[in-house]
Design an enzyme around this catalytic site. Structure first.
Site, PDB file in Angstrom:
ATOM      1  N   GLU A  98       0.844  -1.200   0.000  1.00 34.19           N
ATOM      2  CA  GLU A  98       0.000   0.000   0.000  1.00 34.19           C
ATOM      3  C   GLU A  98       0.877   1.247   0.000  1.00 34.19           C
ATOM      4  O   GLU A  98       1.880   1.304   0.711  1.00 34.19           O
ATOM      5  CB  GLU A  98      -0.875  -0.050   1.270  1.00 34.19           C
ATOM      6  CG  GLU A  98      -1.913   1.030   1.372  1.00 34.19           C
ATOM      7  CD  GLU A  98      -2.806   0.844   2.609  1.00 34.19           C
ATOM      8  OE1 GLU A  98      -3.157  -0.311   2.967  1.00 34.19           O
ATOM      9  OE2 GLU A  98      -3.138   1.861   3.235  1.00 34.19           O
ATOM     10  N   ASP A 100       0.328   5.310   0.597  1.00 28.78           N
ATOM     11  CA  ASP A 100      -0.714   6.215   1.108  1.00 28.78           C
ATOM     12  C   ASP A 100      -0.360   7.681   1.134  1.00 28.78           C
ATOM     13  O   ASP A 100       0.717   8.041   1.619  1.00 28.78           O
ATOM     14  CB  ASP A 100      -0.967   5.938   2.603  1.00 28.78           C
ATOM     15  CG  ASP A 100      -1.580   4.607   2.881  1.00 28.78           C
ATOM     16  OD1 ASP A 100      -2.355   4.148   2.061  1.00 28.78           O
ATOM     17  OD2 ASP A 100      -1.273   4.045   3.953  1.00 28.78           O
ATOM     18  N   GLU A 102      -2.324  10.572   3.236  1.00 35.88           N
ATOM     19  CA  GLU A 102      -3.448  10.835   4.140  1.00 35.88           C
ATOM     20  C   GLU A 102      -3.398  12.304   4.540  1.00 35.88           C
ATOM     21  O   GLU A 102      -2.377  12.773   5.041  1.00 35.88           O
ATOM     22  CB  GLU A 102      -3.372   9.953   5.384  1.00 35.88           C
ATOM     23  CG  GLU A 102      -3.659   8.491   5.078  1.00 35.88           C
ATOM     24  CD  GLU A 102      -3.679   7.631   6.326  1.00 35.88           C
ATOM     25  OE1 GLU A 102      -4.602   6.806   6.446  1.00 35.88           O
ATOM     26  OE2 GLU A 102      -2.787   7.759   7.171  1.00 35.88           O
ATOM     27  N   GLN A 115       0.269  13.037   5.621  1.00 37.36           N
ATOM     28  CA  GLN A 115       1.005  11.869   6.112  1.00 37.36           C
ATOM     29  C   GLN A 115       1.136  10.877   4.960  1.00 37.36           C
ATOM     30  O   GLN A 115       0.171  10.595   4.269  1.00 37.36           O
ATOM     31  CB  GLN A 115       0.244  11.241   7.278  1.00 37.36           C
ATOM     32  CG  GLN A 115       0.816   9.914   7.729  1.00 37.36           C
ATOM     33  CD  GLN A 115       0.258   9.491   9.074  1.00 37.36           C
ATOM     34  OE1 GLN A 115       0.472  10.131  10.097  1.00 37.36           O
ATOM     35  NE2 GLN A 115      -0.489   8.401   9.084  1.00 37.36           N
TER      36      GLN A 115
END
Ligand SMILES: *[C@@H]1O[C@H](CO)[C@@H](O)[C@H](O)[C@H]1NC(C)=O
Length: 290
Positions: A98, A100, A102, A115
């Protein structure tokens, strides 16, 4: 006079065709997987909202191995405390990979935080946080992930903010064996998101709306939902545009941009969190020298 009317007509036609194509592109590449009734599409913009009843999310219809995804996002305006808007790629299963982004909301006037995290074989714990050099709620900005066999690069308006380098030669696993879908979602995370969870979501300020446009996925699309040997071979052939030698690492200009971001905007890096990781994570040893 006639000329200027014609000009305005042509101009508005162009705006119209851009709007149609962006929404059409959304429908072609993505679908809401969570709370379709929390979406509104108008003009070239797709809006997704969080209210007391539900968050919302969309995902790509296909999965991909390598390439670049890019979305323009305008984050929740005003009070966004307690909310998280995420844009990420992920494979499935307990050993998933994954990548990400965020976006952690804040009270009115206080900065959003970005983040990023990387999961490899189901394990994350690689958070980095930064404050952006602009207000991400005022305008659309592009957020992208470039992924090839050598690196994963997180970019904001084409400026690299993070690189996860392939260090397999040092015995460190690198995500390059699972197809990933592209996702975005907005949800209530007031137990941790804003100022460590001290500031809660103020529902009287809802609904909280994130806006999207400019959907682009340019990667190796997997023709089946699982990565079989056919897709592995096809996507890892080395013939994709993402396999160009110039994309195997950052160029000098990008390296300097990343150094600037790290020096001026980074506020947390798991690599330097010795309270959390008394033993420095092994990839940090190597990343430090880049
Ligand atoms: C919110 O604002 C405060 C005060 O400026 C800041 O310390 C914090 O990092 C900001 N972001 C989040 C997500 O808490």
């Amino acid at each position: 006079m006639v000329f200027s009317v014609l000009f305005i007509l042509i101009l508005s036609l162009c705006v119209l065709c851009v709007s149609v194509s962006s929404a059409a592109r959304f429908n072609e590449l993505f679908h809401p997987y969570w709370a379709p009734d929390h979406f509104t599409i108008y003009g070239q913009t797709v809006n997704m909202k969080l209210d007391k009843l539900s968050g919302a999310g969309f995902s790509s219809k296909s999965k991909y191995m390598f390439g670049k995804v890019n979305i323009q996002i305008k984050l929740v305006e005003g009070d966004s405390a307690g909310t998280v808007t995420a844009f990420y790629m992920s494979s499935d299963g307990p050993k998933h990979h994954e990548f990400d982004f965020e976006f952690l909301g804040n009270t009115t006037g206080e900065p959003y935080l970005v983040q990023t995290n990387v999961y490899v074989n189901g394990v994350g714990n690689r958070e980095q946080r930064l404050k952006l050099w602009f207000d991400p709620t005022k305008d659309f900005h592009s957020y992208s992930i470039l992924w090839n066999r050598n690196q994963v690069v997180f970019m904001v308006d084409e400026t690299p903010i993070r690189v996860h380098t392939n260090l397999e030669h040092k015995g460190i696993p690198f995500p390059k064996d699972q197809a990933m879908a592209v996702y975005s979602s907005i949800w209530n995370a007031d137990d941790w998101a804003t100022q460590g969870g001290r500031v809660k979501t103020d529902w009287t300020h809802g609904p909280f709306v994130a806006s999207y446009r400019g959907f682009e996925i340019d990667g190796c699309e997997c023709q089946t939902t699982t990565v079989d040997s056919y897709n592995m071979r096809r996507c890892s052939s080395g013939d994709g545009w993402w396999d160009r030698p110039t994309l195997s690492g950052l160029n000098l200009h990008q390296t300097h941009e990343l150094m600037w971001v790290r020096a001026n905007h980074m506020i947390y890096d798991y690599c330097t969190d010795t309270a959390r990781f008394p033993k420095v994570p092994i990839e940090c040893e190597h990343h430090r020298h880049h």
